[in-house]
Design a protein around this motif. Structure first.
Motif, mmCIF file in Angstrom:
data_model
loop_
_atom_site.group_PDB
_atom_site.id
_atom_site.type_symbol
_atom_site.label_atom_id
_atom_site.label_comp_id
_atom_site.label_asym_id
_atom_site.label_seq_id
_atom_site.Cartn_x
_atom_site.Cartn_y
_atom_site.Cartn_z
ATOM 1 N N VAL A 156 -45.671 122.086 30.661
ATOM 2 C CA VAL A 156 -43.818 121.109 30.197
ATOM 3 C C VAL A 156 -42.982 122.168 30.058
ATOM 4 C CG1 VAL A 156 -43.400 119.301 28.653
ATOM 5 C CG2 VAL A 156 -45.567 119.154 29.681
ATOM 6 N N GLU A 157 -41.957 121.627 30.656
ATOM 7 C CA GLU A 157 -40.730 122.305 30.179
ATOM 8 C C GLU A 157 -39.554 121.580 29.333
ATOM 9 O OE1 GLU A 157 -39.093 125.041 32.627
ATOM 10 O OE2 GLU A 157 -37.754 126.267 31.446
ATOM 11 N N ILE A 158 -38.697 122.161 27.946
ATOM 12 C CA ILE A 158 -37.672 121.575 28.207
ATOM 13 C C ILE A 158 -36.783 122.733 28.310
ATOM 14 C CG2 ILE A 158 -36.800 120.371 25.468
ATOM 15 C CD1 ILE A 158 -38.995 120.190 24.543
ATOM 16 N N ARG A 159 -35.572 121.915 29.126
ATOM 17 C CA ARG A 159 -34.383 123.324 28.457
ATOM 18 C C ARG A 159 -32.832 122.404 28.665
ATOM 19 N NH1 ARG A 159 -33.926 125.461 34.658
ATOM 20 N NH2 ARG A 159 -36.083 126.075 34.782
ATOM 21 N N ARG A 160 -32.167 123.283 28.201
ATOM 22 C CA ARG A 160 -31.255 123.144 26.895
ATOM 23 C C ARG A 160 -30.049 124.032 27.573
ATOM 24 N NH1 ARG A 160 -32.089 121.438 21.134
ATOM 25 N NH2 ARG A 160 -30.906 119.786 21.889
ATOM 26 N N ARG B 197 -27.099 121.953 23.929
ATOM 27 C CA ARG B 197 -28.270 121.934 21.963
ATOM 28 C C ARG B 197 -26.403 121.493 21.188
ATOM 29 N NH1 ARG B 197 -30.347 127.633 21.390
ATOM 30 N NH2 ARG B 197 -28.832 128.481 22.450
ATOM 31 N N ARG C 278 -38.649 115.710 23.477
ATOM 32 C CA ARG C 278 -39.464 116.256 22.501
ATOM 33 C C ARG C 278 -40.338 115.210 22.054
ATOM 34 N NH1 ARG C 278 -41.273 120.866 21.470
ATOM 35 N NH2 ARG C 278 -38.697 121.159 21.682
ATOM 36 N N ASP D 10 -37.217 120.625 16.095
ATOM 37 C CA ASP D 10 -37.794 120.673 17.242
ATOM 38 C C ASP D 10 -39.285 121.593 16.964
ATOM 39 O OD1 ASP D 10 -35.783 119.948 19.047
ATOM 40 O OD2 ASP D 10 -35.602 121.887 19.429
ATOM 41 N N GLU E 253 -39.295 124.495 15.886
ATOM 42 C CA GLU E 253 -39.488 126.030 16.516
ATOM 43 C C GLU E 253 -39.487 126.527 14.718
ATOM 44 O OE1 GLU E 253 -36.452 126.725 18.721
ATOM 45 O OE2 GLU E 253 -36.283 125.613 20.095
ATOM 46 N N ARG F 181 -46.895 127.960 23.849
ATOM 47 C CA ARG F 181 -45.831 127.517 23.621
ATOM 48 C C ARG F 181 -44.883 128.549 23.926
ATOM 49 N NH1 ARG F 181 -42.615 124.212 18.349
ATOM 50 N NH2 ARG F 181 -40.489 124.347 20.547
ATOM 51 N N GLY G 186 -34.518 132.323 25.207
ATOM 52 C CA GLY G 186 -32.793 131.755 25.355
ATOM 53 C C GLY G 186 -32.018 132.040 24.882
ATOM 54 N N VAL G 187 -31.247 132.767 24.590
ATOM 55 C CA VAL G 187 -29.408 132.753 24.031
ATOM 56 C C VAL G 187 -28.816 131.545 24.132
ATOM 57 C CG1 VAL G 187 -27.913 133.794 22.181
ATOM 58 C CG2 VAL G 187 -30.227 135.270 23.762
ATOM 59 N N LEU G 188 -28.367 131.553 25.067
ATOM 60 C CA LEU G 188 -26.831 130.809 26.045
ATOM 61 C C LEU G 188 -27.842 129.422 26.438
ATOM 62 C CD1 LEU G 188 -24.266 132.017 27.619
ATOM 63 C CD2 LEU G 188 -24.617 130.809 25.606
ATOM 64 N N PHE G 189 -29.388 129.361 27.294
ATOM 65 C CA PHE G 189 -29.592 128.885 27.660
ATOM 66 C C PHE G 189 -31.245 129.004 27.889
ATOM 67 C CE2 PHE G 189 -26.377 129.296 30.380
ATOM 68 C CZ PHE G 189 -25.810 128.385 31.417
ATOM 69 N N HIS G 190 -31.361 128.377 26.987
ATOM 70 C CA HIS G 190 -32.801 127.200 25.322
ATOM 71 C C HIS G 190 -33.742 127.132 26.654
ATOM 72 C CE1 HIS G 190 -34.525 128.080 21.999
ATOM 73 N NE2 HIS G 190 -35.329 126.870 22.125
ATOM 74 N N SER G 191 -35.089 127.631 27.128
ATOM 75 C CA SER G 191 -36.187 126.774 27.465
ATOM 76 C C SER G 191 -37.666 126.836 26.632
ATOM 77 C CB SER G 191 -36.314 127.488 28.409
ATOM 78 O OG SER G 191 -37.278 128.831 28.701
ATOM 79 N N ASP G 192 -38.382 125.614 25.934
ATOM 80 C CA ASP G 192 -39.285 125.993 25.537
ATOM 81 C C ASP G 192 -39.970 125.585 27.156
ATOM 82 O OD1 ASP G 192 -40.972 124.228 23.836
ATOM 83 O OD2 ASP G 192 -40.162 124.288 22.617
ATOM 84 N N THR G 193 -41.300 126.018 26.855
ATOM 85 C CA THR G 193 -42.598 125.445 27.534
ATOM 86 C C THR G 193 -43.115 125.827 27.464
ATOM 87 O OG1 THR G 193 -41.467 126.881 29.440
ATOM 88 C CG2 THR G 193 -43.192 126.215 30.058
ATOM 89 N N VAL G 194 -44.112 125.033 28.028
ATOM 90 C CA VAL G 194 -46.006 124.474 27.275
ATOM 91 C C VAL G 194 -46.400 124.535 28.795
ATOM 92 C CG1 VAL G 194 -47.321 123.032 25.363
ATOM 93 C CG2 VAL G 194 -44.456 123.600 25.941
#
Lengths: 523, 155
Positions: A444-448, A453, A480, B2, B4, B80, B84-92
């Motif tokens: 699962v990936e959340i991309r912004r 943002r 989320r 989030d 974080e 997890r 990414g600074v500009l394009f942020h990604s959050d992968t689990v």
């Protein structure tokens, strides 16, 4: 030797690498030698070229040797580990549970030395499997046996279970009658063919004996020498244009029809004990898709055919015998025909009480504003070059269309999850619906992006064997929450189990709605 | 937001490594700028000033931001990775979806005692998820954790 000590590959590997290296460098060397000899001075060859060759070969051999000494593998209690690398170090660990097969490969040179390349096949999506080159044949065999033995301790081979049931029971799930194929062909009206022929006519009109775009000429031809129709001038122009459109239309329908018939004649989808089997006239490949390997379903349609209730069903699976992961299960069918196929795959269409949710309004607004900015740039350029007529009305029209588009995308793009499945509906005039099984998701990936943002929305991307499910522009909090929810259900089953169960295990039958027509309940 | 705040930051040495990497880029740029200055006399600073400003940003600001944007967590049987600074990604990736695990060290990483942990999944998207900037010992320990969890869960 203790079984758990790190081992090196067979020393003869070195010989194979050296020989193949020699094979690869022989041609450049020969060319170089020829170039020097061509100058006619053999002494140069000896003084400059030969030492260089020896140094190069020496360095290569040294590197190959060092690499060989640094590559070790360990057969552990739970996994196979390989460590390698000279300047950089790479260590890979492959757990036994994940190894689906061990293949032994022998290329010509390796065969001469009695060596094998051992490949441990896992389900990794990148095709990035662990390889060991080269081991002696005995060692390769031993590794294969070890892995199989460890695996058997873990769970029985699903393949063996399939092979045991040899009863050949075949049921036809879906087939297309000639009439259906012709209907399908009519909807496959190919604008591309029209454009190509039209373009060609314009490009190569000098080849034609007359100018097809000249209405007066058409008029003359149609009216003949008598000119008895010239009085009907405007009428004849209309007739001429109608004729041109008609011929192009016939062409478009014709190509669509022929292509469809060639592709889909005698299409049938069968359920056999091994899975789904698909056949067609040109797709003679007899593709077999094991049902437990079906990862997701996609239902698509077209702008026009949707009005008549025609949809297509595609299966996302990891059928190993074909490159693409999308397989047509029913290219042209009514929803009531699709429903049983969906169920056969262990999936369900969304029910009436599916809780559909829309994306963020802000996402669509931002996209609209970005589009407007682009349009403004174009029309400014138009103004600068003095094309007022082109710049303003066209830009205005485009801005309106863009607005409609983004609004309807907001209105119709939606997603939902229920106990077992995740749904994503996408598109306005020709929407598509993807149905994924919750336990078969891989990541699962959340991309912004930067805008996302600031404005508080996010894309949610679900990794899937053979594809992905993407939901764009969800409100950040919702993304989320969805992600947490999905991760919860993913954790309940291990990968090895997901590959053996079909779809999302069926629950009580639910009331079925045509998936795509259903208006999303606003959330 | 989030969640974080409960991420583990990467090893501080990673910041130094990023700085060294940008230093190399900055050096190449400066050499280029110097060549430009020599070739076009009379306009002293036309190349140097912008390049120096960019190099300063590369060396000071960029590594900090990249370091701050990254983090990971290894709880509840999930890996997890946030970046990414500009394009942020959050992968689990849940441990149950891991196919195999790599621990890699490039030459620079070896010099700093760092390693990159990569987990491979069966998905076509995110077929491999990598997490750089761990100490080598941490990366090895995480690999063992993931593998042990995997073994535990399998039937």
């Amino acid at each position: 030797m203790r079984p758990d000590a790190p081992r090196r590959t067979d020393p003869r590997t070195f010989a194979v690498t050296a020989l193949s290296l020699a094979g690869r460098t022989a041609l450049p060397l020969a060319v170089g030698a020829y170039a020097i000899l061509d100058e006619g001075r053999a002494s140069d060859l000896v003084t400059y070229f030969l030492p260089l060759v020896f140094v190069l070969i020496g360095i290569n051999l040294l590197v190959a040797y060092l690499r060989w000494t640094r590559l070790t593998y360990t057969v552990g209690e739970e996994d196979i580990r390989v460590e390698s690398g000279l300047l950089s170090r790479a260590a890979r660990s492959v757990p036994f549970e994940r190894i689906q097969d061990v293949s032994l490969e022998q290329k010509l040179l390796a065969r001469v030395f009695g060596l094998v390349e051992v490949r441990f096949e896992t389900g990794a999506g990148g095709g990035d499997d662990l390889k060991l080159a080269y081991l002696s044949e005995n060692e390769g065999e031993r590794l294969r046996e070890t892995v199989r033995a460890r695996r058997e301790g873990v769970g029985e081979e699903p393949v063996a279970a399939d092979a045991a049931q040899s009863s050949v029971e075949t049921r036809v799930l879906f087939e297309m009658s000639p009439r259906r194929i012709v209907t399908f062909g009519l909807f496959e009206f190919s604008l591309a063919a029209v454009a190509v022929i039209g373009g060609a006519a314009q490009q190569f009109d000098f080849l034609l004996p007359f100018d097809i775009w000249d209405v007066d000429l058409w008029q003359d031809r149609l009216a003949g020498s008598g000119h008895w129709l010239t009085g009907l001038g405007p009428w004849m122009q209309a007739v001429g244009i109608a004729l041109a459109i008609l011929s192009l239309g016939v062409l478009g329908f014709g190509t669509g029809l022929v292509r469809t018939v060639l592709r889909e004649w005698d299409f049938r989808l069968e359920r056999t004990d091994k899975g789904l089997r698909r056949r067609g006239l040109l797709t003679r490949t007899d593709l077999v898709m094991p049902v437990h390997r079906v990862q997701a379903l996609k239902i698509g349609t077209g702008i026009l055919r949707r009005r008549f209730g025609w949809y297509s069903l595609k299966v996302v699976s990891l059928a190993s015998d074909s490159g693409s992961a999308n397989h047509d299960a029913a290219p042209f069918a009514q929803m009531r025909e699709i429903e049983p196929i969906v169920r056969e795959n262990g999936f369900e269409l969304p029910s009436t009480n599916t809780d559909w949710r829309r994306g963020s309004k802000r996402y669509r607004v931002d996209r609209y504003l970005l589009g407007l900015a682009l349009l403004a740039g174009i029309s400014l350029a138009g103004l600068a070059t003095g094309q007022f007529a082109m710049a303003l009305p066209v830009a205005f029209l485009a801005a309106c269309l863009l607005g409609f588009y983004e609004f309807f995308r907001w209105r119709w793009d939606c997603h939902a999850i229920d106990q077992l499945q995740v749904y994503s509906r996408h598109g306005w005039l020709a929407p598509s619906l993807s149905i994924g099984s919750r336990v078969k998701l891989q990541s699962v990936e959340i991309r912004r992006g930067p805008l996302a943002r600031i404005r508080g929305y996010a894309d949610l991307i679900l990794g899937l064997a053979g594809g992905r499910l993407r939901m764009r522009g969800l409100p950040a909090g919702q993304a989320r929450a969805l992600s947490d929810d999905l991760l919860e259900s993913m954790a309940q089953l291990d990968f090895s189990e997901t590959m053996e169960r079909s779809g999302s295990s069926t629950s009580t039958p639910r009331e079925i709605t045509p998936a795509i027509h259903s208006t999303p309940g606003v959330a | 937001m989030d969640g974080e705040e409960d991420l583990t930051p990467l090893d501080p040495a990673y910041k130094s490594m990023l700085r060294l990497q940008s230093g190399i880029v900055a050096l190449v740029l400066l050499i280029g700028a110097t060549v430009g200055e020599v070739l076009i006399p009379g306009w002293t600073g036309i190349f140097w000033i912008p390049v120096l400003a960019f190099a300063a940003w590369l060396l000071i600001r960029m590594p900090m931001r990249r370091y701050a944007a990254r983090g990971y967590s290894l709880v509840e049987g999930r890996l997890r990775v946030v970046r990414g600074v500009l394009f942020h990604s959050d992968t689990v990736v849940p441990f149950g979806r891991v196919q195999h695990i790599d621990v890699d060290q490039g030459p620079l990483e070896r010099a700093f005692g760092l390693a990159t942990l990569t987990v491979h999944t069966a998905g076509t998207h995110n077929a491999s998820v990598s997490l750089p900037g761990l100490t080598h010992a941490d990366a090895m320990a995480m690999r063992e954790d993931i593998r042990a969890a995997l073994r535990h869960k399998a039937p």
